[in-house]
Write an enzyme that holds these catalytic residues in place. Structure first.
Site, PDB file in Angstrom:
ATOM      1  N   HIS A 199      -3.160  -4.844   1.344  1.00 24.74           N
ATOM      2  CA  HIS A 199      -2.203  -5.082   2.633  1.00 24.74           C
ATOM      3  C   HIS A 199      -2.558  -6.264   3.623  1.00 24.74           C
ATOM      4  O   HIS A 199      -2.739  -7.078   4.075  1.00 24.74           O
ATOM      5  CB  HIS A 199      -2.830  -4.361   3.953  1.00 24.74           C
ATOM      6  N   CYS A 211       1.334  -1.162  -0.229  1.00 27.85           N
ATOM      7  CA  CYS A 211      -0.061  -0.114  -0.035  1.00 27.85           C
ATOM      8  C   CYS A 211       1.302   1.578  -0.349  1.00 27.85           C
ATOM      9  O   CYS A 211       1.548   1.829  -0.857  1.00 27.85           O
ATOM     10  CB  CYS A 211      -0.509  -0.054   1.396  1.00 27.85           C
ATOM     11  N   GLU A 270      -0.429  -8.241   5.752  1.00 25.65           N
ATOM     12  CA  GLU A 270       0.009  -8.541   6.636  1.00 25.65           C
ATOM     13  C   GLU A 270      -1.395  -8.377   7.521  1.00 25.65           C
ATOM     14  O   GLU A 270      -1.273  -8.427   8.488  1.00 25.65           O
ATOM     15  CB  GLU A 270       0.887  -6.863   6.989  1.00 25.65           C
TER      16      GLU A 270
HETATM   17  N1  GLN Z   1      -3.259   6.665   1.113  1.00 25.42           N
HETATM   18  C1  GLN Z   1      -2.085   6.230   1.299  1.00 25.42           C
HETATM   19  C2  GLN Z   1      -0.997   7.152   0.885  1.00 25.42           C
HETATM   20  O1  GLN Z   1      -1.289   7.378   0.177  1.00 25.42           O
HETATM   21  C3  GLN Z   1      -2.277   4.872   1.308  1.00 25.42           C
HETATM   22  C4  GLN Z   1      -3.188   4.040   2.334  1.00 25.42           C
HETATM   23  C5  GLN Z   1      -2.593   2.063   3.009  1.00 25.42           C
HETATM   24  O2  GLN Z   1      -1.155   2.315   3.421  1.00 25.42           O
HETATM   25  N2  GLN Z   1      -3.320   1.615   3.603  1.00 25.42           N
HETATM   26  O3  GLN Z   1      -0.460   6.350   1.440  1.00 25.42           O
END
Ligand code: GLN
Length: 217
Positions: free
Chosen positions: A188, A89, A190
């Protein structure tokens, strides 16, 4: 001879504990000796065999990493030299070469650029629009059991260079990529209660270090 893998989780912001726990599980399931530790300083990053860039908020992680004595340069160099990395992410956003957002356009945040991808941040909406989806990820093995993708303000990959393998899609949008030793996911792993992506990462770390004499237990 160092017979154990040393895996770092960039311990600045985000779901760092969850990544540490699932990486330790993945090591155990893979019968590989190894330690997982939080890394925050350049000298720690120099010593690890593989790195996880966790989910969280990419602008916060890169701003704090920059304050932390410019460790982004060390991370970028070590990845370019071949150190395996898993970015989930926000971590995948950090690995990209450019990031966009529907509201502000190009975000111009500090990025590592080790992955030849362009991402759109928050592509599925805000926190309230978080969701889970069953993903088919063939690199995880032959039985092709779905992987539960947990999407929280997740990015998508809107451009991927020729050297990038697409490992997961959701509704025809790219949500998982691999380029050599670098794996990035929009979701994610994790948080899914399934360590198969982390095991795949451990396999990459192990393959990379095998010639140095890491032991299977
Ligand atoms: N929207 C977040 C970002 O731009 C990422 C979100 C996340 O890691 N759950 O960093």
């Amino acid at each position: 001879m160092n017979s154990k893998l040393s895996v770092g989780v960039l311990g600045i912001q985000g779901d760092i504990e969850e990544n540490k726990t699932v990486t330790q599980e993945a090591l155990n399931h893979s019968n590989v000796k190894g330690d997982v530790k939080f890394v925050r300083y350049a000298e720690e990053i120099e010593k690890i065999d593989g790195l996880i860039l966790p989910g969280g908020e990419s602008t916060v992680i890169s701003t704090l990493a920059t304050i932390q004595g410019g460790i982004l340069h060390t991370i970028k160099r070590r990845i370019a030299e071949g150190m395996p990395v898993l970015g989930t992410c926000a971590g995948m956003i950090m690995l990209a070469k450019r990031a966009y957002d529907r509201v502000v356009g190009e975000t111009r945040q500090q990025l590592l650029s080790n992955l030849d991808i362009v991402v759109e941040r928050n592509a599925f909406g805000r926190q309230d629009d978080s969701f889970e989806a069953k993903l088919s990820i063939p690199i995880l093995g032959k039985n092709n059991e779905f992987f539960k993708g947990v999407f929280i303000r997740a990015p998508i990959v809107i451009e991927a260079g020729a050297a990038v393998d697409i490992i997961a899609k959701f509704n025809n949008r790219i949500v998982g990529v691999r380029q050599g030793n670098v794996i990035g996911t929009s979701f994610h792993p994790e948080l899914s209660g399934d360590d198969r992506i982390h095991r795949q990462f451990i396999k990459t770390v192990l393959d990379c270090k095998r010639h140095k004499g890491v032991q299977q237990i």
